[in-house]
Design a protein around this motif. Structure first.
Motif, PDB file in Angstrom:
ATOM      1  N   UNK A 124       0.873  -0.956   0.147  1.00  0.00           N
ATOM      2  CA  UNK A 124      -0.209   0.049  -0.004  1.00  0.00           C
ATOM      3  C   UNK A 124       1.073   1.175   0.104  1.00  0.00           C
ATOM      4  N   UNK A 125       1.879   1.405   0.955  1.00  0.00           N
ATOM      5  CA  UNK A 125       2.720   2.868   1.159  1.00  0.00           C
ATOM      6  C   UNK A 125       3.388   2.488  -0.666  1.00  0.00           C
ATOM      7  N   UNK A 126       4.337   1.776  -0.963  1.00  0.00           N
ATOM      8  CA  UNK A 126       4.876   2.297  -2.296  1.00  0.00           C
ATOM      9  C   UNK A 126       4.207   2.085  -3.615  1.00  0.00           C
ATOM     10  N   UNK A 127       2.739   2.710  -3.088  1.00  0.00           N
ATOM     11  CA  UNK A 127       2.511   2.445  -4.296  1.00  0.00           C
ATOM     12  C   UNK A 127       2.262   4.681  -4.390  1.00  0.00           C
ATOM     13  N   UNK A 128       2.498   5.177  -3.465  1.00  0.00           N
ATOM     14  CA  UNK A 128       2.838   6.283  -3.171  1.00  0.00           C
ATOM     15  C   UNK A 128       3.966   6.406  -2.973  1.00  0.00           C
ATOM     16  N   UNK A 129       5.363   6.251  -3.570  1.00  0.00           N
ATOM     17  CA  UNK A 129       6.739   6.224  -3.509  1.00  0.00           C
ATOM     18  C   UNK A 129       7.497   6.121  -4.343  1.00  0.00           C
ATOM     19  N   UNK A 130       8.300   6.742  -4.474  1.00  0.00           N
ATOM     20  CA  UNK A 130       8.949   6.523  -5.786  1.00  0.00           C
ATOM     21  C   UNK A 130      10.041   5.219  -5.303  1.00  0.00           C
ATOM     22  N   UNK A 131      10.763   5.003  -6.641  1.00  0.00           N
ATOM     23  CA  UNK A 131      11.108   3.918  -6.888  1.00  0.00           C
ATOM     24  C   UNK A 131      12.204   3.787  -6.327  1.00  0.00           C
ATOM     25  N   UNK A 132      12.970   2.606  -5.131  1.00  0.00           N
ATOM     26  CA  UNK A 132      13.716   2.465  -3.943  1.00  0.00           C
ATOM     27  C   UNK A 132      13.790   3.417  -2.946  1.00  0.00           C
ATOM     28  N   UNK A 133      12.895   4.111  -2.088  1.00  0.00           N
ATOM     29  CA  UNK A 133      12.611   4.721  -1.466  1.00  0.00           C
ATOM     30  C   UNK A 133      12.307   4.142  -0.412  1.00  0.00           C
ATOM     31  N   UNK A 134      11.128   2.722  -0.320  1.00  0.00           N
ATOM     32  CA  UNK A 134      10.551   2.097   0.051  1.00  0.00           C
ATOM     33  C   UNK A 134      11.297   0.102  -0.505  1.00  0.00           C
ATOM     34  N   UNK A 135      11.742  -0.665   1.105  1.00  0.00           N
ATOM     35  CA  UNK A 135      12.545  -2.116  -0.043  1.00  0.00           C
ATOM     36  C   UNK A 135      11.328  -2.755   0.852  1.00  0.00           C
ATOM     37  N   UNK A 136      11.028  -3.511   0.940  1.00  0.00           N
ATOM     38  CA  UNK A 136      10.764  -4.958   1.828  1.00  0.00           C
ATOM     39  C   UNK A 136      11.362  -6.010   1.944  1.00  0.00           C
ATOM     40  N   UNK A 137      11.973  -6.816   3.500  1.00  0.00           N
ATOM     41  CA  UNK A 137      12.425  -8.121   3.112  1.00  0.00           C
ATOM     42  C   UNK A 137      11.571  -8.519   4.318  1.00  0.00           C
ATOM     43  N   UNK A 138      11.264  -9.590   3.776  1.00  0.00           N
ATOM     44  CA  UNK A 138      10.454 -11.235   4.573  1.00  0.00           C
ATOM     45  C   UNK A 138      11.387 -11.821   4.998  1.00  0.00           C
ATOM     46  N   UNK A 139      11.183 -12.472   6.495  1.00  0.00           N
ATOM     47  CA  UNK A 139      12.471 -13.589   6.698  1.00  0.00           C
ATOM     48  C   UNK A 139      12.444 -14.040   8.463  1.00  0.00           C
TER      49      UNK A 139
END
Length: 474
Positions: free
Chosen positions: A187-202
């Motif tokens: 949801x958040x990433x749709x409103x931010x430029x590329x690379x500003x928010x990155x997700x890691x699961x684990x």
């Protein structure tokens, strides 16, 4: 929801690793889905993407960054029901409580969107022909490692503060609530430029790999052991570390308060979210003058709580996040009873599926018991009776933690003494929960370091630079 997507550079793609973590519903033990575990290479790539985007995001006008966070907050609000349901499915809490956590996260995003553009700076007095300025600049890349017990609210706080101050983020939610983190990031990433928010699961290995990377800030809310490992890893890299870790928060009940009201406060503090709150009441010191009616009222409240699935209407006490935590909680209770504590309510492991544990009240507890020394993190209220307020204050100040503490009293002098003498970052008087919006939190001792909330978190996410402007020669 897919179980194979990762977010790097605003692109959602299949996870490279074949390793998965199985998530089960704590209400019935049924498998929900399998979450991917990021590979070491994926961790490196995510940090690289955040680093590549950092300079441009830092140059973006503060008002534009704030507008993006405002839009993201609106989007989170629009999906609040979905996020709340996922939270309940993954970690069990009642749906209404989960929705409250999402609403708190939305409010925090909006708060930081308003505060970001006016984040402080100041001028310094110097010579008449020159000016000195102190400016606040983003630190760079923030690794946000968040917990499972209130996954949306905490994540929104750390991510929001980092974004509005011009930092980019690598976000790793808890392995116990990966779906909630996955949806929030989407949801958040749709409103931010590329690379500003990155997700890691684990799991913890992913978090350890992330902390070892060249990030500028590690912001972690979670277990003490993890916090200590992060601090050790960051010591060699000079990375800024923000930690809010475990607590063993005391509740002092003075002789002059109504025991029924005190029992209501104690029950709320010990049993809300099944005791799975960082600032839950973990140990209680009650004055002997009101001990008997207080204990009777507290036990009655514990036994009256309706236990059931978080998605079921009317549930007041939902399951613990998993059976591993239930074993830990029950172990503390068993040790206390073996050491002489008296069980007034609860204390048994229910039969059947799920990770349920009843609201439990223990009387006659001593400070050498694990349930009084350590963080139980379950619906357990261990009680010790004291003869004086001085004794309560002294015993409440013992231990290695310093997250929060509460005192219930009608005596203003006692309230002031408690606020001064209790070695905790937050001291609450006559209210186990609550506080003004935007309030700060600054844990002490083993409970952490740095501000985790409020406008002060913006200071933590930035670094200062003094600029001297002198006039050129005539």
């Amino acid at each position: 929801m897919t179980d194979t997507e990762k977010l790097v550079h605003r692109e959602w793609s299949a996870a490279e690793s074949t390793r998965r973590i199985t998530i089960t519903n704590p209400a019935d033990g049924q498998e929900l889905f399998a979450a991917p575990v990021a590979s070491p290479a994926e961790v490196d790539t995510a940090v690289g993407a955040a680093r590549s985007a950092a300079a441009e995001w830092a140059r973006t006008a503060a008002a534009e960054r704030a507008a993006a966070v405002h839009r993201a907050a609106d989007a989170v609000a629009a999906r609040a029901d979905d996020l709340a349901r996922l939270t309940t499915l993954e970690m069990g809490k009642p749906l209404g409580d989960a929705r409250g956590g999402v609403d708190a996260g939305v409010g925090t995003l909006r708060q930081y969107a308003e505060l970001g553009p006016v984040h402080r700076g100041r001028s310094l007095n110097g010579g008449f022909g020159a000016t000195d300025l102190m400016v606040y600049e983003p630190r760079g890349v923030v690794a946000a490692i968040t917990p499972w017990n209130d996954p949306v609210a905490v994540s929104c706080g750390l991510i929001g503060a980092a974004l509005v101050t011009g930092n980019t983020v690598v976000y790793k939610p808890s392995e116990r609530t990966p779906a909630t983190g996955w949806l929030l990031a989407r949801i958040l990433s749709e409103h931010l430029p590329a690379g500003v928010l990155n997700l890691l699961l684990g799991d913890g290995a992913v978090g350890a790999r992330l902390v070892e990377q060249p990030v500028d800030v590690v912001a972690h809310v979670g277990a003490c052991a993890t916090g200590r490992a992060i601090a050790r890893a960051a010591a060699g890299t000079r990375t800024k570390v923000l930690l809010e870790n475990g607590g063993n928060d005391p509740l002092i009940i003075d002789a002059d308060v109504d025991p029924e009201w005190a029992a209501a406060q104690a029950a709320l503090g010990a049993f809300a979210n099944a005791g799975q709150i960082c600032v839950s009441v973990e140990r209680i010191y009650v004055h002997e003058a009101i001990a008997d009616p207080f204990l009777a009222a507290l036990a009655a409240r514990a036994e009256a709580l309706r236990m059931g699935p978080g998605l079921e209407a009317g549930t007041e006490l939902a399951p613990l996040v998993d059976r591993r935590l239930r074993e830990h909680v029950h172990g503390h209770v068993e040790q206390a009873v073996a050491g002489g504590a008296k069980l007034l309510a609860g204390g048994d492991v229910p039969e059947g599926p799920g990770a349920y544990y009843p609201a439990t009240v223990l009387a006659g507890c001593t400070d050498d018991m694990a349930v009084m020394r350590e963080e139980t993190f379950g619906p357990v209220a261990p009680v010790a009776v004291v003869g004086t307020f001085d004794e309560a204050l002294a015993r409440a100040g013992q231990g290695e933690y310093g997250l929060a503490a509460t005192v219930l009293t009608r005596d203003l002098a006692h309230a002031i003494r408690a606020s001064r003498e209790l070695p905790a970052g937050t001291v609450k008087v006559n209210n186990v929960f609550g506080g003004a919006p935007g309030g700060a939190a600054h844990p002490r001792r083993a409970s952490g370091q740095g501000y985790g909330y409020g406008p002060e978190l913006l200071d933590e996410m930035t670094q200062t630079k003094v600029v001297h402007l002198g006039a050129p020669p005539a």
